[in-house]
Design an enzyme around this catalytic site. Structure first.
Site, short mmCIF file in Angstrom:
data_model
loop_
_atom_site.label_atom_id
_atom_site.label_comp_id
_atom_site.label_asym_id
_atom_site.label_seq_id
_atom_site.Cartn_x
_atom_site.Cartn_y
_atom_site.Cartn_z
N LYS A 1 19.18 65.71 22.23
CA LYS A 1 20.59 65.64 21.48
C LYS A 1 21.12 66.89 21.05
CE LYS A 1 22.61 62.88 17.70
NZ LYS A 1 22.18 61.61 16.64
N SER B 1 24.75 57.57 16.87
CA SER B 1 25.54 58.73 17.56
C SER B 1 24.71 59.52 18.63
CB SER B 1 25.56 59.74 16.57
OG SER B 1 24.29 60.04 15.84
N SER C 1 21.08 55.52 14.37
CA SER C 1 21.57 56.24 15.69
C SER C 1 20.62 56.45 16.86
CB SER C 1 22.09 57.75 15.33
OG SER C 1 23.46 57.75 14.72
#
Ligand code: GLN
Length: 511
Positions: free
Chosen positions: A79, A154, A178
Site C-alpha cells: 500500500k 482504504s 481497511s
C-alpha cells in the site's frame, strides 16, 4: 497450475525446488499487471526494473547456495502509505504526489531483509480515510469481481491486486477496517494484527492509536507467512509491543481442538444483508462440524463504536495532518500566483478604502498554509481535519474527545469479558457485499456505516481476520470475520486455516 493461480506458500516450494526462478515469477506477475491493471487500477506505481533487478539478485544468491530469507523471490505489493526509500510514497494524496522518502518503513526493511520482491505500490483512499478507494487523488480501483463495484478501502488496491493475481501477497493498513473490508469485498484473506504487533515506523500516520499494518493474501497460510516476516518489536516505534513473534508458519496447519466460538447478537442486527448472514451462519456450521462449540457473548457497547471511532480517528488525524503545511515537505502552493493574488486583493481593498478587511488580510505565510492545504487535500481529508479540530477545541474537548476515550475503554472491557469465555468471536466482516462505485459519493455517513463490524477491533486494539465464506447470487464475495484477544493471532490463523481446509471459497477466482 500456473504460477498466477498458486498460493504464495506453494510458490515458495516451487522456488526452493528450483522449478521456477524469482525472475520468471516476477515477470509473470508484471505481465499480469500489464494485462489487467488498466481495467482494475490496483497500482499507483510499478517499478518493473527495480523488481526485476531484486529478483535477479535473489536468483544469483540462490544459485550460489546462500541462505535466503523467508519470502525469497516472492513478489509483494505494498500500500502506498509505507515509506520506501528513493521510491515515491503518495498516500493517495496530491499533498505527497512527489514525496520521495529518505528512508524505508520498518515493514519495508523487513520485506527486503526477507528477500521479497517489491513489485509495486498500491492505490488507497487519501491518507487511508475511506472505505472504497474512491478518495484516492489519482485513480479509481475497480473490484475484479465486478468492475462497476468498489474493491473496498482504504487498502482497495492491495486487495484488488491479490484478487486479480497481480501479486501473490500484499500489505495494507487497518485503522477502522481497511484491510478486512477490502479483503471481504475482493474475496481474499486479510488480517489486522493486534495494535503494536507490527511496527508503524515509516507508515504515514492517520490515527496513531488505531493504525496497524497487516497482510492480505489468498490463504491463511500465506497470511501467516507474511505476518511472521513483518511482525515484531521495533525500537523505532515506541508503541510496538515488546513480545516475541511466534512462528506462525509452523503452527498454522494445526487445528484448534475444543475451539470455543463467540456469537454476538450485536453482529447480526438490522442492515445485515440476508445473503451475508446466511453465509456466516453456514460458516458457523462448518466449524461445528469440526468440533467447535458456539457460545453467546455480549458486546453491549459496540453500538457506540462508529460514533466513538468517528470522534477519535478525526481528532488524531487533525493532529497528524497538521504537518502538511507546505514547509517541511510535500506539496506547496504556487507562491508566485499566491503573492500576485494577495497584492491584487490588497490593491482593491485600498482602492475601496476598506480598512477593516485590509487589516484582516492574510499575511503571505498564512495565505501559503491555507492555499497549500486547500489545494493539497481532498474533500474527505478536509472533512476529517475539520471534525477533529472541532472536537478537540476548547469547550468541546471533554464533551467529545474525552467521552469517546471513555466509551473506547468500555468497548475494550466488553471484549475482555467475552474472551474469558471464548477463543474467537465469529461474525460478518461487512453488512453487505461490495457496493457500486459512486453509490455513496454524496453520503459520507453511509460510507462511515460500512465500518460497523470492523472498527471495534481497532478501538479495542485486538486482532481480527477476514476470510472468504461465500459468494452472492450476483457473484460477489462475502467475508467472515474472526476476532481474537490481543496477541492471539496464532489462533486466528489456525482457525482460518481450518475453515479453508473444509471449504473452497478462498480458491474461487473472478473471471
Ligand atoms: N473506513 C474507515 C475510515 O474511513 C477505516 C479506514 C481505515 O481503516 N484506514 O476511517
Amino acid at each position: 497450475m500456473s504460477v498466477l493461480e498458486s498460493s504464495a506458500t506453494e510458490l515458495l516450494a516451487e522456488l526452493t525446488a528450483g522449478n521456477v526462478t524469482a525472475t520468471e515469477l516476477t515477470q509473470a506477475y508484471l505481465g499480469q499487471i500489464e494485462k489487467h491493471d488498466g481495467a482494475i487500477g490496483a497500482f499507483l506505481n510499478v517499478d518493473a526494473e527495480r523488481a526485476l533487478s531484486q529478483a535477479k539478485a535473489i536468483d544469483e544468491r540462490r544459485r550460489a547456495g546462500e541462505k535466503l530469507g523467508l519470502l525469497a523471490g516472492l513478489p509483494v505489493a505494498v500500500k502506498d502509505i509505507f515509506c520506501t526509500k528513493g521510491w515515491t510514497t503518495t498516500c493517495g494524496s496530491r499533498m505527497l504526489e512527489h514525496f520521495v522518502p529518505p528512508y524505508d518503513a520498518t515493514v519495508i526493511s523487513k520485506l527486503i531483509a526477507a528477500d521479497a520482491v517489491l513489485i509495486g505500490k498500491t492505490n488507497m483512499d487519501e491518507f487511508a480515510m475511506g472505505g472504497s478507494t474512491e478518495n484516492s487523488a489519482f485513480k479509481q480501483t475497480h473490484n475484479p469481481w465486478g468492475l462497476d463495484r468498489t474493491p473496498g478501502g482504504s487498502s482497495g488496491g492491495a486487495a484488488a491486486g491479490v484478487a486479480s493475481s497481480m501479486a501473490p501477497l500484499s500489505i495494507g493498513t487497518d485503522t477502522g477496517g481497511s484491510i478486512r473490508q477490502p479483503a471481504a469485498f475482493c474475496g481474499v484473506t486479510g488480517m489486522k494484527p493486534t495494535y503494536g504487533r507490527v511496527s508503524r515506523y515509516g507508515l504515514v500516520a492517520f490515527a496513531s492509536s488505531l493504525d496497524q499494518a497487516g497482510p492480505l493474501a489468498k490463504t491463511a497460510e500465506d497470511v501467516a507467512l507474511l505476518l511472521e516476516v513483518i511482525a515484531g518489536h521495533d525500537p523505532l516505534d515506541s508503541t510496538s509491543a515488546n513480545v516475541p513473534t511466534p512462528s506462525y508458519t509452523s503452527s498454522v496447519r494445526q487445528p484448534l481442538k475444543g475451539l470455543r466460538l463467540g456469537f454476538a447478537r450485536e453482529h447480526f442486527g438490522d442492515g445485515l444483508d440476508r445473503e451475508v448472514e446466511a453465509a456466516v451462519r453456514e460458516a458457523i456450521k462448518v466449524y461445528e462440524s469440526q468440533g467447535a462449540t458456539v457460545h453467546e457473548v455480549s458486546l453491549p457497547h459496540s453500538k457506540y463504536a462508529i460514533a466513538t471511532y468517528y470522534i477519535i480517528a478525526p481528532c488524531e488525524a487533525s493532529s497528524n495532518l497538521a504537518r502538511y503545511d507546505g514547509v517541511h515537505y510535500g506539496y506547496r502552493t504556487d507562491e508566485k500566483v499566491m503573492l500576485a493574488e494577495l497584492a491584487e486583493e490588497r490593491k482593491e481593498l485600498e482602492r475601496a478604502g476598506d480598512s477593516a478587511n485590509l487589516a484582516a488580510l492574510d499575511s503571505s505565510l498564512v495565505r501559503m498554509y491555507r492555499k497549500t492545504r486547500s489545494e493539497g487535500f481532498g474533500a474527505e481529508v478536509k472533512r476529517r481535519v475539520m471534525l477533529g479540530s472541532y472536537a478537540l477545541s476548547a469547550g468541546y474537548y471533554d464533551a467529545y474527545y474525552v467521552k469517546a476515550l471513555k466509551v473506547r475503554r468500555l468497548i475494550r472491557e466488553d471484549y475482555d469479558a467475552a474472551f474469558k469465555d471464548v477463543d474467537l468471536i465469529i461474525g460478518p466482516t461487512t453488512a453487505t457485499p461490495a457496493f457500486k462505485l459512486g453509490e455513496m459519493n454524496e453520503d459520507p455517513l453511509a460510507m462511515y456505516l460500512q465500518d460497523l463490524y470492523t472498527v471495534s477491533a481497532n478501538l479495542a486494539g485486538i486482532a481480527a481476520i477476514s476470510v472468504p465464506c461465500g459468494i452472492t447470487q450476483a457473484g460477489l464475495p462475502i467475508g467472515l470475520q474472526l476476532q481474537a484477544a490481543p496477541f492471539a493471532e496464532e489462533k486466528l490463523l489456525r482457525a482460518a486455516h481450518m475453515f479453508q481446509q473444509a471449504t473452497d471459497w478462498h480458491t474461487r477466482k473472478p473471471t
